[in-house]
Design a protein around this motif. Structure first.
Motif, PDB file in Angstrom:
ATOM      1  N   TYR A   1    -103.914 -48.074  34.473  1.00  0.00           N
ATOM      2  CA  TYR A   1    -104.547 -46.919  34.982  1.00  0.00           C
ATOM      3  C   TYR A   1    -104.197 -46.785  36.703  1.00  0.00           C
ATOM      4  CZ  TYR A   1    -106.893 -42.905  36.094  1.00  0.00           C
ATOM      5  OH  TYR A   1    -107.142 -41.391  36.485  1.00  0.00           O
ATOM      6  N   ALA A   2    -104.346 -48.232  37.245  1.00  0.00           N
ATOM      7  CA  ALA A   2    -104.039 -48.283  38.517  1.00  0.00           C
ATOM      8  C   ALA A   2    -102.443 -47.760  39.143  1.00  0.00           C
ATOM      9  CB  ALA A   2    -104.182 -49.816  39.001  1.00  0.00           C
ATOM     10  N   LEU A   3    -101.729 -47.982  38.029  1.00  0.00           N
ATOM     11  CA  LEU A   3    -100.286 -47.465  38.206  1.00  0.00           C
ATOM     12  C   LEU A   3    -100.240 -46.035  38.514  1.00  0.00           C
ATOM     13  CD1 LEU A   3     -98.187 -49.768  35.448  1.00  0.00           C
ATOM     14  CD2 LEU A   3     -98.203 -50.077  38.092  1.00  0.00           C
ATOM     15  N   ILE A   4    -100.956 -45.209  37.361  1.00  0.00           N
ATOM     16  CA  ILE A   4    -101.234 -43.749  37.479  1.00  0.00           C
ATOM     17  C   ILE A   4    -102.048 -43.247  38.597  1.00  0.00           C
ATOM     18  CG2 ILE A   4    -102.015 -41.833  36.266  1.00  0.00           C
ATOM     19  CD1 ILE A   4    -101.828 -43.404  33.592  1.00  0.00           C
ATOM     20  N   ASN A   5    -102.885 -43.974  39.013  1.00  0.00           N
ATOM     21  CA  ASN A   5    -103.866 -43.652  39.921  1.00  0.00           C
ATOM     22  C   ASN A   5    -104.597 -44.832  40.847  1.00  0.00           C
ATOM     23  OD1 ASN A   5    -105.498 -42.743  42.085  1.00  0.00           O
ATOM     24  ND2 ASN A   5    -106.569 -41.110  40.907  1.00  0.00           N
ATOM     25  N   PRO A   6    -104.124 -45.241  41.883  1.00  0.00           N
ATOM     26  CA  PRO A   6    -104.645 -46.499  42.541  1.00  0.00           C
ATOM     27  C   PRO A   6    -105.955 -46.279  43.017  1.00  0.00           C
ATOM     28  CG  PRO A   6    -102.765 -45.511  43.826  1.00  0.00           C
ATOM     29  CD  PRO A   6    -102.874 -44.801  42.531  1.00  0.00           C
ATOM     30  N   ASN A   7    -106.397 -45.112  43.149  1.00  0.00           N
ATOM     31  CA  ASN A   7    -107.735 -44.970  43.612  1.00  0.00           C
ATOM     32  C   ASN A   7    -108.842 -45.079  42.446  1.00  0.00           C
ATOM     33  OD1 ASN A   7    -107.191 -43.489  46.342  1.00  0.00           O
ATOM     34  ND2 ASN A   7    -105.966 -42.152  45.038  1.00  0.00           N
ATOM     35  N   ARG A   8    -108.386 -45.271  41.257  1.00  0.00           N
ATOM     36  CA  ARG A   8    -109.121 -45.456  40.012  1.00  0.00           C
ATOM     37  C   ARG A   8    -110.230 -44.380  39.837  1.00  0.00           C
ATOM     38  NH1 ARG A   8    -107.660 -50.480  38.017  1.00  0.00           N
ATOM     39  NH2 ARG A   8    -106.858 -51.904  39.609  1.00  0.00           N
ATOM     40  N   MET A   9    -109.676 -43.317  40.079  1.00  0.00           N
ATOM     41  CA  MET A   9    -110.511 -41.949  39.947  1.00  0.00           C
ATOM     42  C   MET A   9    -109.696 -41.042  38.880  1.00  0.00           C
ATOM     43  SD  MET A   9    -112.204 -41.471  43.578  1.00  0.00           S
ATOM     44  CE  MET A   9    -113.774 -41.154  43.259  1.00  0.00           C
ATOM     45  N   ILE A  10    -110.556 -40.137  38.512  1.00  0.00           N
ATOM     46  CA  ILE A  10    -109.951 -38.828  37.847  1.00  0.00           C
ATOM     47  C   ILE A  10    -110.024 -37.686  38.531  1.00  0.00           C
ATOM     48  CG2 ILE A  10    -110.444 -39.975  35.497  1.00  0.00           C
ATOM     49  CD1 ILE A  10    -113.064 -38.554  35.396  1.00  0.00           C
ATOM     50  N   PRO A  11    -109.176 -36.650  38.140  1.00  0.00           N
ATOM     51  CA  PRO A  11    -108.267 -36.688  37.364  1.00  0.00           C
ATOM     52  C   PRO A  11    -106.813 -37.252  37.701  1.00  0.00           C
ATOM     53  CG  PRO A  11    -108.231 -34.638  38.421  1.00  0.00           C
ATOM     54  CD  PRO A  11    -109.338 -35.392  38.955  1.00  0.00           C
ATOM     55  N   ALA A  12    -106.155 -37.666  36.990  1.00  0.00           N
ATOM     56  CA  ALA A  12    -104.712 -37.867  37.232  1.00  0.00           C
ATOM     57  C   ALA A  12    -103.834 -37.548  36.107  1.00  0.00           C
ATOM     58  CB  ALA A  12    -104.393 -39.484  37.325  1.00  0.00           C
ATOM     59  N   ILE A  13    -102.536 -37.153  36.442  1.00  0.00           N
ATOM     60  CA  ILE A  13    -101.739 -36.950  35.143  1.00  0.00           C
ATOM     61  C   ILE A  13    -100.361 -37.531  35.177  1.00  0.00           C
ATOM     62  CG2 ILE A  13    -102.335 -34.152  35.315  1.00  0.00           C
ATOM     63  CD1 ILE A  13     -99.473 -33.770  36.749  1.00  0.00           C
ATOM     64  N   ARG A  14     -99.825 -37.610  33.965  1.00  0.00           N
ATOM     65  CA  ARG A  14     -98.492 -38.258  33.929  1.00  0.00           C
ATOM     66  C   ARG A  14     -97.598 -37.046  33.260  1.00  0.00           C
ATOM     67  NH1 ARG A  14     -98.532 -44.208  32.055  1.00  0.00           N
ATOM     68  NH2 ARG A  14     -99.244 -43.420  30.170  1.00  0.00           N
ATOM     69  N   ASP A  15     -96.371 -36.834  33.793  1.00  0.00           N
ATOM     70  CA  ASP A  15     -95.397 -35.723  33.419  1.00  0.00           C
ATOM     71  C   ASP A  15     -94.101 -36.757  33.242  1.00  0.00           C
ATOM     72  OD1 ASP A  15     -94.604 -33.209  32.513  1.00  0.00           O
ATOM     73  OD2 ASP A  15     -94.413 -32.327  34.380  1.00  0.00           O
ATOM     74  N   GLY A  16     -93.801 -36.925  31.801  1.00  0.00           N
ATOM     75  CA  GLY A  16     -92.824 -37.978  31.862  1.00  0.00           C
ATOM     76  C   GLY A  16     -92.878 -39.306  32.625  1.00  0.00           C
ATOM     77  N   ASP A  17     -92.008 -39.357  33.628  1.00  0.00           N
ATOM     78  CA  ASP A  17     -92.199 -40.700  34.406  1.00  0.00           C
ATOM     79  C   ASP A  17     -92.871 -40.463  35.800  1.00  0.00           C
ATOM     80  OD1 ASP A  17     -90.653 -41.976  32.626  1.00  0.00           O
ATOM     81  OD2 ASP A  17     -88.792 -41.648  33.760  1.00  0.00           O
ATOM     82  N   PHE A  18     -93.515 -39.192  35.837  1.00  0.00           N
ATOM     83  CA  PHE A  18     -94.074 -39.007  36.858  1.00  0.00           C
ATOM     84  C   PHE A  18     -95.602 -38.777  36.929  1.00  0.00           C
ATOM     85  CE2 PHE A  18     -95.662 -35.019  39.859  1.00  0.00           C
ATOM     86  CZ  PHE A  18     -95.116 -35.687  41.041  1.00  0.00           C
TER      87      PHE A  18
END
Ligand SMILES: N[C@@H](CCC(=O)N[C@@H](CS)C(=O)NCC(=O)O)C(=O)O
Length: 225
Positions: free
Chosen positions: A44-61
């Motif tokens: 999850y830290a790779l998606i959001n290093p703040n470790r909060m929600i929300p976050a998204i992944r759109d393909g590799d982005f």
């Protein structure tokens, strides 16, 4: 496929889920945060290093910060529609989205926690009245803005309506007496006619800890986790 990470009852996640549904996007909801955990994982830290929600992944982005996500989805999937094309209209949209976060969200979320998330016996009437007044004061400015327009940017619904629409749903549905806000109320009525708003914003809050836990558990049927 687009992934949205978060809980569908979380105040900053709701605008993202509403946007995705307003745009008719296919997505998977990855339940995270609160009782679902996962925020402490390395993945999850790779998606959001703040470790909060929300976050998204759109393909590799990957992207975090709810309002940045709302803008990204509207820019990418509905440029010239929910994301206004005209530079000045776009700037006005940005202005109200920023204002929603800095001025309107704060007193309303505190009012929400002081009422819905506080047991009736522990509620502080003075604190509640003070927060109600702060929220009303902020939303009065929006009321004046909406005097001569149907939506925040003018005649049509845009991304500028999304964060404020989420804030106003909470404000209008906590158990307090509210002075009138006629133009905000008329705009809110327009929003309640939108299926994505009804399905993803106008949700029961859960007023007791047990009810809240049951709602959280029921989220599992909405997501892939
Ligand atoms: N400014 C951030 C705030 C994010 C935020 O405060 N998220 C809260 C939920 S609303 C969170 O992650 N809390 C931890 C949790 O829910 O476990 C945004 O708009 O995305």
């Amino acid at each position: 496929m687009l992934e949205i990470w978060g809980r569908p009852y979380s105040s900053n996640v709701i605008p993202v889920i509403w946007t995705a549904n307003e745009l008719g996007l296919e997505y998977t909801l990855q339940l995270a945060g609160g009782s679902f955990g996962k925020l402490d994982t390395d993945d999850y830290a790779l998606i959001n290093p703040n470790r909060m929600i929300p976050a998204i992944r759109d393909g590799d982005f990957a992207l975090w910060e709810s309002l940045a996500i709302v803008r990204y989805l509207c820019d990418r999937y509905d440029a010239g529609g929910l994301s206004p094309k005209d530079t000045q209209t776009r700037a006005i949209a940005d202005q109200w989205m920023e204002w929603s976060a800095s001025k309107a969200f704060v007193p309303v979320i505190h009012l929400f926690f002081a009422t819905v998330r506080t047991q009736p016996t522990d509620r502080d009437p003075y604190k509640i009245a003070t927060l109600r007044d702060e929220a009303h004061g902020a939303l009065s400015l929006l009321d004046r803005h909406l005097t001569d327009r149907d939506y925040v940017c003018g005649a049509t619904f845009t991304m500028a309506d999304i964060p404020l629409g989420c804030v106003v749903y909470r404000y209008f549905n906590v158990d307090v007496d509210r002075p009138p806000l006629p133009h905000v109320e008329a705009w809110y009525q327009h929003l309640t006619e939108r299926p994505a708003y009804r399905d993803h914003v106008m949700r029961h809050f859960g007023t007791t800890p047990d009810e809240w836990a049951a709602l959280e558990k029921a989220c599992a049927s909405e997501g892939v986790n």
